[in-house]
Scaffold this motif. Structure first.
Motif, PDB file in Angstrom:
ATOM      1  N   LEU A  30     -16.014 -33.910 -52.087  1.00  0.00           N
ATOM      2  CA  LEU A  30     -15.538 -33.700 -53.458  1.00  0.00           C
ATOM      3  C   LEU A  30     -15.712 -32.243 -53.876  1.00  0.00           C
ATOM      4  N   LEU A  31     -16.874 -31.662 -53.535  1.00  0.00           N
ATOM      5  CA  LEU A  31     -17.127 -30.273 -53.888  1.00  0.00           C
ATOM      6  C   LEU A  31     -16.192 -29.339 -53.126  1.00  0.00           C
ATOM      7  N   LYS A  32     -16.005 -29.609 -51.845  1.00  0.00           N
ATOM      8  CA  LYS A  32     -15.149 -28.753 -51.014  1.00  0.00           C
ATOM      9  C   LYS A  32     -13.720 -28.714 -51.545  1.00  0.00           C
ATOM     10  N   GLN A  33     -13.226 -29.848 -52.051  1.00  0.00           N
ATOM     11  CA  GLN A  33     -11.881 -29.865 -52.614  1.00  0.00           C
ATOM     12  C   GLN A  33     -11.717 -28.822 -53.700  1.00  0.00           C
ATOM     13  N   GLN A  34     -12.678 -28.763 -54.620  1.00  0.00           N
ATOM     14  CA  GLN A  34     -12.574 -27.850 -55.749  1.00  0.00           C
ATOM     15  C   GLN A  34     -12.812 -26.402 -55.334  1.00  0.00           C
ATOM     16  N   VAL A  35     -13.766 -26.205 -54.430  1.00  0.00           N
ATOM     17  CA  VAL A  35     -14.044 -24.843 -53.948  1.00  0.00           C
ATOM     18  C   VAL A  35     -12.831 -24.300 -53.197  1.00  0.00           C
ATOM     19  N   ASP A  36     -12.231 -25.138 -52.348  1.00  0.00           N
ATOM     20  CA  ASP A  36     -11.073 -24.684 -51.578  1.00  0.00           C
ATOM     21  C   ASP A  36      -9.888 -24.349 -52.476  1.00  0.00           C
ATOM     22  N   ARG A  37      -9.802 -25.027 -53.600  1.00  0.00           N
ATOM     23  CA  ARG A  37      -8.661 -24.776 -54.476  1.00  0.00           C
ATOM     24  C   ARG A  37      -8.842 -23.507 -55.308  1.00  0.00           C
ATOM     25  N   TYR A  38     -10.047 -23.255 -55.778  1.00  0.00           N
ATOM     26  CA  TYR A  38     -10.236 -22.171 -56.745  1.00  0.00           C
ATOM     27  C   TYR A  38     -10.931 -20.934 -56.177  1.00  0.00           C
ATOM     28  N   GLU A  73     -11.330 -18.078 -50.785  1.00  0.00           N
ATOM     29  CA  GLU A  73     -11.679 -16.844 -50.068  1.00  0.00           C
ATOM     30  C   GLU A  73     -13.126 -16.431 -50.290  1.00  0.00           C
ATOM     31  N   ASN A  74     -13.798 -17.094 -51.226  1.00  0.00           N
ATOM     32  CA  ASN A  74     -15.208 -16.778 -51.503  1.00  0.00           C
ATOM     33  C   ASN A  74     -16.062 -18.047 -51.450  1.00  0.00           C
ATOM     34  N   ALA A  75     -15.678 -18.945 -50.544  1.00  0.00           N
ATOM     35  CA  ALA A  75     -16.379 -20.221 -50.454  1.00  0.00           C
ATOM     36  C   ALA A  75     -17.856 -20.041 -50.117  1.00  0.00           C
ATOM     37  N   ASP A  76     -18.210 -18.910 -49.480  1.00  0.00           N
ATOM     38  CA  ASP A  76     -19.613 -18.675 -49.119  1.00  0.00           C
ATOM     39  C   ASP A  76     -20.489 -18.460 -50.347  1.00  0.00           C
ATOM     40  N   LEU A  77     -19.881 -18.208 -51.507  1.00  0.00           N
ATOM     41  CA  LEU A  77     -20.659 -17.992 -52.728  1.00  0.00           C
ATOM     42  C   LEU A  77     -21.055 -19.306 -53.398  1.00  0.00           C
ATOM     43  N   VAL A  78     -20.585 -20.427 -52.867  1.00  0.00           N
ATOM     44  CA  VAL A  78     -20.992 -21.731 -53.391  1.00  0.00           C
ATOM     45  C   VAL A  78     -21.809 -22.414 -52.295  1.00  0.00           C
ATOM     46  N   HIS A  79     -23.119 -22.475 -52.505  1.00  0.00           N
ATOM     47  CA  HIS A  79     -24.026 -23.022 -51.493  1.00  0.00           C
ATOM     48  C   HIS A  79     -24.465 -24.428 -51.908  1.00  0.00           C
ATOM     49  N   VAL A  80     -24.332 -25.378 -50.978  1.00  0.00           N
ATOM     50  CA  VAL A  80     -24.679 -26.764 -51.282  1.00  0.00           C
ATOM     51  C   VAL A  80     -25.856 -27.200 -50.422  1.00  0.00           C
ATOM     52  N   ILE A 113     -23.658 -19.467 -56.297  1.00  0.00           N
ATOM     53  CA  ILE A 113     -23.865 -20.659 -57.109  1.00  0.00           C
ATOM     54  C   ILE A 113     -24.575 -21.688 -56.226  1.00  0.00           C
ATOM     55  N   GLU A 114     -25.646 -22.254 -56.735  1.00  0.00           N
ATOM     56  CA  GLU A 114     -26.411 -23.243 -55.976  1.00  0.00           C
ATOM     57  C   GLU A 114     -26.060 -24.647 -56.490  1.00  0.00           C
ATOM     58  N   VAL A 115     -25.649 -25.507 -55.564  1.00  0.00           N
ATOM     59  CA  VAL A 115     -25.313 -26.882 -55.908  1.00  0.00           C
ATOM     60  C   VAL A 115     -26.151 -27.806 -55.028  1.00  0.00           C
ATOM     61  N   SER A 116     -26.800 -28.759 -55.644  1.00  0.00           N
ATOM     62  CA  SER A 116     -27.587 -29.721 -54.866  1.00  0.00           C
ATOM     63  C   SER A 116     -27.256 -31.141 -55.297  1.00  0.00           C
ATOM     64  N   CYS A 117     -27.379 -32.038 -54.341  1.00  0.00           N
ATOM     65  CA  CYS A 117     -27.175 -33.469 -54.600  1.00  0.00           C
ATOM     66  C   CYS A 117     -28.274 -34.206 -53.857  1.00  0.00           C
ATOM     67  N   ARG A 118     -29.060 -34.967 -54.590  1.00  0.00           N
ATOM     68  CA  ARG A 118     -30.188 -35.652 -53.955  1.00  0.00           C
ATOM     69  C   ARG A 118     -30.218 -37.110 -54.391  1.00  0.00           C
ATOM     70  N   LYS A 119     -30.551 -37.933 -53.424  1.00  0.00           N
ATOM     71  CA  LYS A 119     -30.741 -39.359 -53.682  1.00  0.00           C
ATOM     72  C   LYS A 119     -32.231 -39.620 -53.807  1.00  0.00           C
ATOM     73  N   LEU A 120     -32.645 -40.168 -54.940  1.00  0.00           N
ATOM     74  CA  LEU A 120     -34.060 -40.426 -55.202  1.00  0.00           C
ATOM     75  C   LEU A 120     -34.294 -41.918 -55.379  1.00  0.00           C
ATOM     76  N   GLU A 121     -35.413 -42.389 -54.840  1.00  0.00           N
ATOM     77  CA  GLU A 121     -35.799 -43.782 -55.029  1.00  0.00           C
ATOM     78  C   GLU A 121     -36.691 -43.891 -56.259  1.00  0.00           C
ATOM     79  N   THR A 122     -36.355 -44.808 -57.147  1.00  0.00           N
ATOM     80  CA  THR A 122     -37.132 -45.015 -58.364  1.00  0.00           C
ATOM     81  C   THR A 122     -37.473 -46.503 -58.479  1.00  0.00           C
TER      82      THR A 122
END
Length: 325
Positions: free
Chosen positions: A194-202, A205-212, A251-260
């Motif tokens: 999902l993130l790659k779709q938006q980064v690739d569109r906008y 050429e600077n995809a390296d500036l969005v770190h996941v 830009i730093e983007v993180s996605c984490r699954k947490l157990e609660t």
């Protein structure tokens, strides 16, 4: 047309026809004009003639099916008469009986009954109906999402051009997420896709500036559509109102699954550097997104925090991870 070599023996032809009938999932019975059975071929093993019994609809098929067949055949009187009957034979099996009166070479009238196994056909039909219901349900959900996006976009757009620009972008983001969901046979979409779709569109050429970083969580179809929409808003805001491209800051983007104690949750964090000198108009535009702050959180039963502090734009979305059926 029917033709066969005269020199072929009856035994070879009989073997050929019986094999063909079995491959077709079909059986054949022949009765004379008085209802006496003359020939029975390749009936399923579920129907057997008891030892010493005289063949009849009841002795072969049982009393329930036999009675239905007897009633059906009683209405067939002359050559050309025909009738059909579909019967559920138990164990979720279905058979079609095609009865037809035919005139033989000696001018005697006989009754031919073709028995066809329709079990797989009925299973495919049920599966197709279930799929159509699912498609209808998902289509209605998608239309509701589009209606909500259109309403919210119109509410916070000052001009028609502004509305069209925002709405088209959001609709395209929704379409891209839907493509991922469809490609996965409606299981959902992975966060990084999902993130790659938006980064690739906008910012291709600077995809390296969005770190996941973090977990590549598989999101349900509903969550995929709305998370894709949120990522679209964040990327567009960063490109339109930020300066991370000029300053070459990640830009730093993180996605984490947490157990609660109440079950697994997903935490998505977007952290983007910004210049403190940004004027109030740009700040207002950056934080005027009702999609990020209202639509997305409520749609995934979560909560969001969107703030501009300590030289960063920070967006955090937390929501329960839905259990797949």
């Amino acid at each position: 047309m029917t033709w066969f070599e005269p020199q072929r023996g009856d035994e070879q032809l009989r073997e050929f026809f019986i094999t063909a009938l079995i491959d077709m999932g079909a059986s054949l019975t022949l009765q004379d004009k008085d209802g006496t059975y003359v020939c029975i071929t390749s009936l399923p093993a579920r129907w057997r003639l008891p030892a010493g019994a005289i063949p009849s609809d009841d002795t072969i098929f049982g009393s329930d099916i036999g009675q239905k067949l007897t009633e059906l055949k009683s209405g067939l009187l002359k050559a050309g008469d025909r009738a059909e009957l579909e019967i559920e034979a138990g164990d979720d099996t279905f058979f079609e009986f095609r009865c037809r009166m035919v005139e033989m070479a000696d001018h005697d009238v006989h009754l031919i009954t073709v028995v066809i196994d329709r079990t797989e056909d009925r299973r495919r039909e049920r599966l197709l109906r279930a799929l159509l219901r699912e498609v209808s349900h998902r289509s209605k959900n998608l239309l509701a999402i589009i209606q909500s996006i259109a309403s919210q976009t119109a509410r916070y757009s000052g001009t028609l051009d502004m509305f069209l620009g925002k709405f088209r972008g959001r609709l395209h983001a929704l379409s891209q997420s839907q493509d991922l969901i469809t490609d996965s046979s409606w299981r959902g979409a992975y966060f990084r896709d999902l993130l790659k779709q938006q980064v690739d569109r906008y910012v291709q050429e600077n995809a390296d500036l969005v770190h996941v970083s973090g977990d590549d969580v598989l999101l349900t179809p509903n969550a995929s559509l709305h998370i894709g929409l949120a990522l679209h808003e964040l990327v567009v805001n960063a490109v339109s109102h930020g300066d991370f491209l000029q300053r070459r800051q990640q830009i730093e983007v993180s996605c984490r699954k947490l157990e609660t104690p109440t079950g697994p949750v997903v935490v998505i964090v977007w952290s983007e550097p910004f210049t403190a000198r940004e004027n109030e108009e740009i700040k207002a535009a950056r934080f005027g997104s009702t999609v990020l702050e209202r639509v997305v959180p409520s749609s995934v039963n979560g909560e969001a925090h969107h703030e501009l502090t300590n030289g960063q734009v920070r967006y955090e979305l937390r929501f329960p991870l839905e259990i797949f059926d």
